[in-house]
Structure formats: structure tokens, C-alpha cells
Design an enzyme around this catalytic site. Structure first.
Site, PDB file in Angstrom:
ATOM      1  N   SER A  57     -15.831 -11.536 -13.884  1.00 37.90           N
ATOM      2  CA  SER A  57     -14.902 -11.857 -14.744  1.00 37.90           C
ATOM      3  C   SER A  57     -14.147 -10.303 -14.896  1.00 37.90           C
ATOM      4  CB  SER A  57     -14.920 -11.633 -15.973  1.00 37.90           C
ATOM      5  OG  SER A  57     -13.675 -11.230 -16.659  1.00 37.90           O
ATOM      6  N   TYR A 117     -19.895  -8.777 -23.135  1.00 34.35           N
ATOM      7  CA  TYR A 117     -19.375  -9.972 -22.618  1.00 34.35           C
ATOM      8  C   TYR A 117     -19.161  -9.008 -20.797  1.00 34.35           C
ATOM      9  CZ  TYR A 117     -17.046 -13.088 -19.788  1.00 34.35           C
ATOM     10  OH  TYR A 117     -15.839 -14.393 -18.866  1.00 34.35           O
TER      11      TYR A 117
HETATM   12  N1  LIG Z   1     -11.662 -19.261 -18.812  1.00 34.21           N
HETATM   13  C1  LIG Z   1     -11.010 -17.397 -18.272  1.00 34.21           C
HETATM   14  O1  LIG Z   1     -10.568 -17.086 -18.009  1.00 34.21           O
HETATM   15  C2  LIG Z   1     -12.268 -16.768 -18.039  1.00 34.21           C
HETATM   16  C3  LIG Z   1     -11.483 -15.793 -17.416  1.00 34.21           C
HETATM   17  C4  LIG Z   1     -12.292 -14.713 -16.338  1.00 34.21           C
HETATM   18  C5  LIG Z   1     -14.379 -15.228 -16.610  1.00 34.21           C
HETATM   19  N2  LIG Z   1     -14.395 -17.035 -16.498  1.00 34.21           N
HETATM   20  C6  LIG Z   1     -16.286 -16.819 -16.822  1.00 34.21           C
HETATM   21  O2  LIG Z   1     -15.688 -18.411 -16.313  1.00 34.21           O
HETATM   22  C7  LIG Z   1     -16.847 -18.832 -16.448  1.00 34.21           C
HETATM   23  C8  LIG Z   1     -16.618 -20.290 -17.139  1.00 34.21           C
HETATM   24  O3  LIG Z   1     -15.696 -20.549 -17.901  1.00 34.21           O
HETATM   25  P1  LIG Z   1     -15.184 -21.486 -18.915  1.00 34.21           P
HETATM   26  O4  LIG Z   1     -13.494 -20.919 -18.924  1.00 34.21           O
HETATM   27  O5  LIG Z   1     -14.577 -22.334 -18.129  1.00 34.21           O
HETATM   28  O6  LIG Z   1     -15.812 -21.652 -20.074  1.00 34.21           O
HETATM   29  P2  LIG Z   1     -16.158 -23.284 -20.928  1.00 34.21           P
HETATM   30  O7  LIG Z   1     -15.086 -23.758 -20.331  1.00 34.21           O
HETATM   31  O8  LIG Z   1     -17.131 -22.817 -21.983  1.00 34.21           O
HETATM   32  O9  LIG Z   1     -17.747 -23.105 -19.725  1.00 34.21           O
HETATM   33  C9  LIG Z   1     -18.857 -22.733 -19.652  1.00 34.21           C
HETATM   34  C10 LIG Z   1     -20.140 -23.422 -19.354  1.00 34.21           C
HETATM   35  O10 LIG Z   1     -21.108 -22.433 -19.446  1.00 34.21           O
HETATM   36  C11 LIG Z   1     -21.791 -23.585 -19.648  1.00 34.21           C
HETATM   37  N3  LIG Z   1     -23.340 -22.656 -20.654  1.00 34.21           N
HETATM   38  C12 LIG Z   1     -23.325 -21.788 -22.003  1.00 34.21           C
HETATM   39  N4  LIG Z   1     -24.370 -21.681 -21.596  1.00 34.21           N
HETATM   40  C13 LIG Z   1     -25.347 -22.431 -21.393  1.00 34.21           C
HETATM   41  C14 LIG Z   1     -26.922 -22.113 -20.805  1.00 34.21           C
HETATM   42  N5  LIG Z   1     -27.540 -21.440 -21.686  1.00 34.21           N
HETATM   43  N6  LIG Z   1     -27.094 -22.728 -19.682  1.00 34.21           N
HETATM   44  C15 LIG Z   1     -26.089 -23.580 -19.141  1.00 34.21           C
HETATM   45  N7  LIG Z   1     -25.316 -23.882 -19.314  1.00 34.21           N
HETATM   46  C16 LIG Z   1     -24.866 -23.070 -20.005  1.00 34.21           C
HETATM   47  C17 LIG Z   1     -21.614 -24.249 -20.780  1.00 34.21           C
HETATM   48  O11 LIG Z   1     -21.610 -25.517 -20.866  1.00 34.21           O
HETATM   49  P3  LIG Z   1     -22.244 -27.078 -21.776  1.00 34.21           P
HETATM   50  O12 LIG Z   1     -20.754 -27.184 -22.166  1.00 34.21           O
HETATM   51  O13 LIG Z   1     -22.942 -27.969 -21.114  1.00 34.21           O
HETATM   52  O14 LIG Z   1     -22.900 -26.485 -23.059  1.00 34.21           O
HETATM   53  C18 LIG Z   1     -20.275 -24.280 -20.781  1.00 34.21           C
HETATM   54  O15 LIG Z   1     -19.671 -25.426 -20.543  1.00 34.21           O
HETATM   55  C19 LIG Z   1     -17.655 -18.551 -17.135  1.00 34.21           C
HETATM   56  O16 LIG Z   1     -18.930 -17.837 -16.846  1.00 34.21           O
HETATM   57  C20 LIG Z   1     -17.097 -17.274 -17.604  1.00 34.21           C
HETATM   58  O17 LIG Z   1     -17.197 -16.672 -17.992  1.00 34.21           O
HETATM   59  C21 LIG Z   1     -13.616 -17.319 -17.305  1.00 34.21           C
END
Ligand SMILES: NC(=O)c1ccc[n+]([C@@H]2O[C@H](COP(=O)([O-])OP(=O)(O)OC[C@H]3O[C@@H](n4cnc5c(N)ncnc54)[C@H](OP(=O)(O)O)[C@@H]3O)[C@@H](O)[C@H]2O)c1
Length: 253
Positions: free
Chosen positions: A144, A157
Site C-alpha cells: 500500500s 496497517y
Molecule cells: N482498498 C484500497 O484502497 C487499498 C489500497 C491499498 C492497498 N490495499 C490492499 O489491497 C488488498 C485488498 O484490499 P481490498 O480493498 O480488496 O480489501 P477486501 O475487499 O477486504 O479484501 C481483502 C480480502 O482479504 C481476505 N482476508 C482477510 N483476512 C484473511 C485471512 N486471515 N486469511 C485469508 N484471507 C483473509 C478477506 O477474505 P474473505 O472476504 O474471504 O474473508 C478479504 O476478502 C489488501 O491487502 C489491502 O491492504 C487496498
């Protein structure tokens, strides 16, 4: 198949967190590049199955698989799914993560540990398990922009993502001789349903500040991951690719 993408036909990709917003987008872009995809989830079985169904409907190959990435044994089993279903594992994108908000003052150690366990230790376990079954290939860790820039309420985070940046470099160093490239991508703010309503001021400030004037889409991150996994990136390892519409160069004054 999307002719605008490098051709990954014959390769097998594992995307963790692919029931989530960005992971689903990444999985879709790997499928559009011709890769067979293991669509990982923890609790979002229905959404992961929908991602699989979409890929299969478009003529691709995909399977859903559940694992808690904080458990190394489950990570090993997850890597085994790729081999069992598709015979090999060429590419891993580790997108599973959690993003709770909590002020540092008063943050309980369990809150801290939950984020570091999932985002950093879980990514470590994913990398280690995947590398065991890979014969060369590419691993990309989703970090990130907060791995370099702090944000209020995100001490745990940001610290976990800074750790992911160094994990990627360390893994690049140690797995390079085995022909495995390891990089990270650092997304900026990525669009998801309900975000504008939940955080109107933040989203508006982002749009005004970012040189490209918009939030990211999951496919923007997915295409960066496809590039890093492709032969076009064959001499790139240990690199962090910032995918943020230029926010990193926007002045804060
Ligand atoms: N959204 C943003 O703007 C943004 C910006 C920079 C970086 N990121 C990074 O991008 C990645 C995806 O983010 P997102 O926004 O798409 O979030 P998200 O929709 O919450 O997706 C993240 C997924 O991680 C899975 N997860 C969480 N804990 C877990 C565990 N213990 N074991 C296995 N799976 C687990 C969850 O799976 P389940 O739903 O199946 O439980 C969830 O669907 C993350 O690493 C986040 O930090 C996001």
C-alpha cells in the site's frame, strides 16, 4: 482473452483475497490474460465462486479455494490446490489483508497483532508455501502507499505494509537463484461500492489531489500484477510498483 494484455496462456496463478474487491479484480485480469486462476477466499465463499463462474463463463479456467493465511499449514494446502487442479503454480499475488481503523492511543495489543498477523505474517506464510511448489515464476505482494506514508488510525496497517515491502525485497534476494521473482505493488485509494457514501470528504480530497484525478479501479492494480508476472518483467525483482494515479508526487501543501 484481452489482446491488450501479455499472453499468460498455460500458466497458473494463485490470487489470495480474491473474494475481496481488489483480489477479485486481479483474478479477473489474470484470467483475461489466459492464466488458470486459483481464487482464494476465507469467508467470502459466495463471492469467490462468483469470480470463478465469471472466469469460466468467459472460457477460462478457475477454482475457488479456502484458507486462513495466518495458518502456515493452510497456506501449504492452498499452494497444493494449484498443483492438484492445474499441475503447476507459476504466479502468486498475495492480496489478502485487513484494514481496520484505530487510533494508536488506546489500541490494544490484540488489535495490533490481528493486523500484523494477517497482513505481514500471513503474507510471509503465503510466500513460503508457494515458493515450495514453484519451479521459477513470479510472486507479487499487495502492499500500500501507506507502507511509506502514514495515515491517522492506521499505525498497525501502515507498519504491516512497510513490513510487506521489506518482505518482498528479502524474498527477491533469497528466491532469485531459484528463478522466482518477487515484487510488490503499492496501490493508492481503490474504488469499492459504498466508498463515496462512507467517506465523501476523503474521496473528494483524493480526486482533487491525485494528478490523474480519479480513484483506482481493481483492474488498475490487476494489470500492474499481470505485467509483473509476465515475461515483460523478466529482469524485474525486488521492485515496488506504486499504482496510485500519481498521488505519491502530489504536494501536500
Ligand atoms: N482498498 C484500497 O484502497 C487499498 C489500497 C491499498 C492497498 N490495499 C490492499 O489491497 C488488498 C485488498 O484490499 P481490498 O480493498 O480488496 O480489501 P477486501 O475487499 O477486504 O479484501 C481483502 C480480502 O482479504 C481476505 N482476508 C482477510 N483476512 C484473511 C485471512 N486471515 N486469511 C485469508 N484471507 C483473509 C478477506 O477474505 P474473505 O472476504 O474471504 O474473508 C478479504 O476478502 C489488501 O491487502 C489491502 O491492504 C487496498
Amino acid at each position: 482473452m484481452d489482446p491488450g494484455l501479455p499472453d499468460l496462456t498455460g500458466t497458473v496463478a494463485l490470487v489470495t483475497g480474491a473474494g475481496g474487491g481488489i483480489g477479485a479484480g486481479i483474478a479477473g485480469r489474470f484470467a483475461a490474460a489466459g492464466a488458470a486462476v486459483v481464487v482464494h477466499h476465507l469467508t467470502s465463499a459466495e463471492r469467490a465462486e462468483a469470480v470463478v463462474a465469471g472466469i469460466v463463463a468467459d472460457g477460462g479456467r478457475a477454482v475457488a479455494a479456502r484458507a486462513d493465511v495466518t495458518d502456515p499449514d493452510q497456506c501449504a494446502a492452498l499452494a497444493g490446490v494449484a498443483v492438484k487442479w492445474f499441475g503447476r503454480l507459476d504466479t502468486v499475488v498475495a492480496a489478502a489483508g485487513v484494514q481496520p481503523v484505530a487510533a494508536l492511543a488506546g489500541m490494544g495489543v490484540e488489535e495490533w497483532r490481528a493486523v500484523v498477523d494477517t497482513n505481514l505474517t500471513g503474507t510471509f506464510a503465503t510466500v513460503q508455501a508457494a515458493a515450495e511448489v514453484m519451479a521459477g515464476g513470479s510472486i507479487t505482494l499487495v502492499a500500500s502507499i501507506e507502507g511509506r506514508r502514514s495515515a491517522r488510525g492506521h499505525a498497525h496497517y501502515a507498519a504491516s505494509k512497510a513490513g510487506v515491502l521489506m518482505l518482498a525485497r528479502s524474498a527477491a534476494l533469497e528466491y532469485g537463484p531459484a528463478g522466482i521473482r518477487v515484487n510488490s505493488v503499492s496501490p493508492g485509494l481503490v474504488h469499492r461500492d459504498g466508498l463515496d457514501e462512507a467517506w465523501p470528504d476523503g474521496v473528494d480530497a483524493w480526486r482533487r489531489s491525485a494528478p490523474l484525478g480519479r480513484l483506482g479501479e481493481p483492474s488498475d492494480v490487476g494489470d500492474a500484477c499481470v505485467f509483473l508476472a509476465s515475461p515483460m518483467a523478466r529482469w524485474i525483482t525486488g521492485h515496488d510498483l506504486v499504482v496510485d494515479g500519481g498521488m505519491a508526487v502530489a504536494p501536500s501543501w
